[in-house]
Structures are given as C-alpha cells and as structure tokens.
Write an enzyme that holds these catalytic residues in place. Sequence first.
Site, mmCIF file in Angstrom:
data_model
loop_
_atom_site.group_PDB
_atom_site.id
_atom_site.type_symbol
_atom_site.label_atom_id
_atom_site.label_comp_id
_atom_site.label_asym_id
_atom_site.label_seq_id
_atom_site.Cartn_x
_atom_site.Cartn_y
_atom_site.Cartn_z
ATOM 1 N N PRO A 81 0.815 -1.198 0.000
ATOM 2 C CA PRO A 81 0.000 0.000 0.000
ATOM 3 C C PRO A 81 0.853 1.255 0.000
ATOM 4 C CG PRO A 81 -0.465 -1.439 1.880
ATOM 5 C CD PRO A 81 0.847 -1.838 1.307
ATOM 6 N N GLU A 82 0.578 2.117 -0.935
ATOM 7 C CA GLU A 82 1.186 3.440 -0.935
ATOM 8 C C GLU A 82 0.091 4.396 -0.461
ATOM 9 O OE1 GLU A 82 3.672 4.328 -4.326
ATOM 10 O OE2 GLU A 82 3.740 2.219 -4.864
#
Length: 270
Positions: A2-3
């Site tokens: 996840p960014e």
Amino acid sequence: MPELPEVETTCRGIAPYVIGETITALHIHQRQMRWPIPKQIDALKGATITDVSRRGKYIQLHTGNGEAIIHLGMSGSLRITEPKEPKRKHDHVEWLMSNGHALRLHDPRRFGCVLWHKAGTPAHPLLEKLGPEPLGNAFTADYLFDQTRKRKTAIKVFIMNSHIVVGVGNIYASESLFMAGIRPGRASGRITRNESERLVDAIRTVLAKSIKQGGTTLRDFVNSDGEPGYFKQQLLAYDRAGEPCTQCGGLIKQKVMGQRSTYYCSFCQS
DNA sequence: CTAAATACCTGATGGC
DNA sequence: TGCCATCAGGTATTTA
C-alpha cells in the site's frame, strides 16, 4: 503494497464503521510484526474511537487515551468483517466494535506494525520527522527544489524518502517521473526549478487520480470491503517493461535503483 | 552530515 | 512433483 492512495482508501473505508464505536474486545494472534505490538495497546479496550486519520502511510485510530498507529507495510490490509467469519491465515489482530462489526489486520509478510501513542506525550518518533503530505499545501515546487539542492541521490530514490515527502512509494515514483518527463536516475541536485514544479504537479495528480480509483491492486491489495483498486489499468510506466510507451511508442525500460524495480521511457524522460 | 546496504517476513513464480 | 533462486506495493537501522 500500500502506498498513499491505498492507505487513504483504507482509512475512508473503515471510518464509517469505527468512528463513534467502542472497542469491546481486542484479539492479538501474532504480536511479532515489524516491531512487537506493545502491551500498552490494551488501552484500546473499552475506549471509544473518536476519529480515524492518516499521516503519510500511517493510519491513526484516535481515542481519549491516545491513538493506535497502524502501518500496512508491503502486504498488509485492514478489513471490516463479521466477528463470526473464520480467521484466515495471517489475520494478526482483530478489534471488535460495539456495532457488532470487526476490524481485522491481515499481513502475510508482517512488515507492518501496530503501535500505541499515549495522549499528552511527545509526538511519536516515527511520525515526528516525516516530510509534508504530497496533497497538502506545504509540498510546493519551491520546497522540493530547495530540498534537492546539493543532493546526489537519484531523484527517484529521493522522492521515495518519507523525510522529504510522505506517501510516494515504488509505483507512484515511477509514474510521477514519467508524467513529469524526468529520468529516475537523474541526480536530485541537477533537477531544475521548472522540473521541480512539473514533478510536484505530477505527484499530486497521480496520487489524486489513484485515490479516485480506489488505489492500485498489483496482486493483493484490497480495501476495507475486500475489493481491489482499479488504478492499475491507468499505470503508464510501472510494470510495463518492454511494452510501448503511450507517448512515443518506444519501449518502456526497467532498471533496478535502490534495490527496487524502476520503469521509464528513455525517449520521453530526460 | 549523506548515501548505500541491510534487515525484517511470507508467498508466488519460473527454471531445472 | 520438488527444490532453489528471485522478486514483490515499505522503511528504520546499520554501515561506509
């Protein structure tokens, strides 16, 4: 995994199910994450969640006692489930809410963490030195230009440094540089003021677009409902090695920088 | 101080 | 089918 867009999507997804709810039980199945989950996390039991917020890629569950700080690492996800749903492998933590729903942290690689910050104590060391939010007002062309001066690090590695700006991970670093027409290997100190402006604009644009699509699912990202994000279809450079550039038709190249795969077009990016 | 390497961990994939 | 090497969305910490 996840960014920033994926973490933002997760925050927005869980917020309606947890804000205003009291935590009736906390089950920790695996304490060993990036750091061990501290004993003080028990302060959550019986506490009411007043707000959910995000700082960089850290998610904060606020209560009157303090806040839980959650990071999803490379493979983590937070989901709203029913308590009776069978526990899956790698479901490490479960919070039961007074509304009958459960919040579960799933993280195969365990690069994520769950930490506690007691109310009224100095800022948590992990959050204290973070750079500005890329979608906030403090992240400007002047700021980035100033920070890059006299730095030799490749610009791609530089924008992935959370002490410079938070939230830009491996996917969006390649995408932003493609959009800005800047080669990822350029020395940061050689970036011009004009390029700095294009890069700031590109980072803001690509992150905002991805949030609208619910983030990017490469293999295992799911939002709080267990659904993937749809931004992958709009990636212009990342994971497209050997495929034609959407701008010039040349082939997208792949190269390792800072131990991470990097994608770019050698014609469109200089 | 900066820059680069290392560490943490599991799972998917591809070659033999 | 099995075994091994390689790679994967992050980032604090160690080493040079």
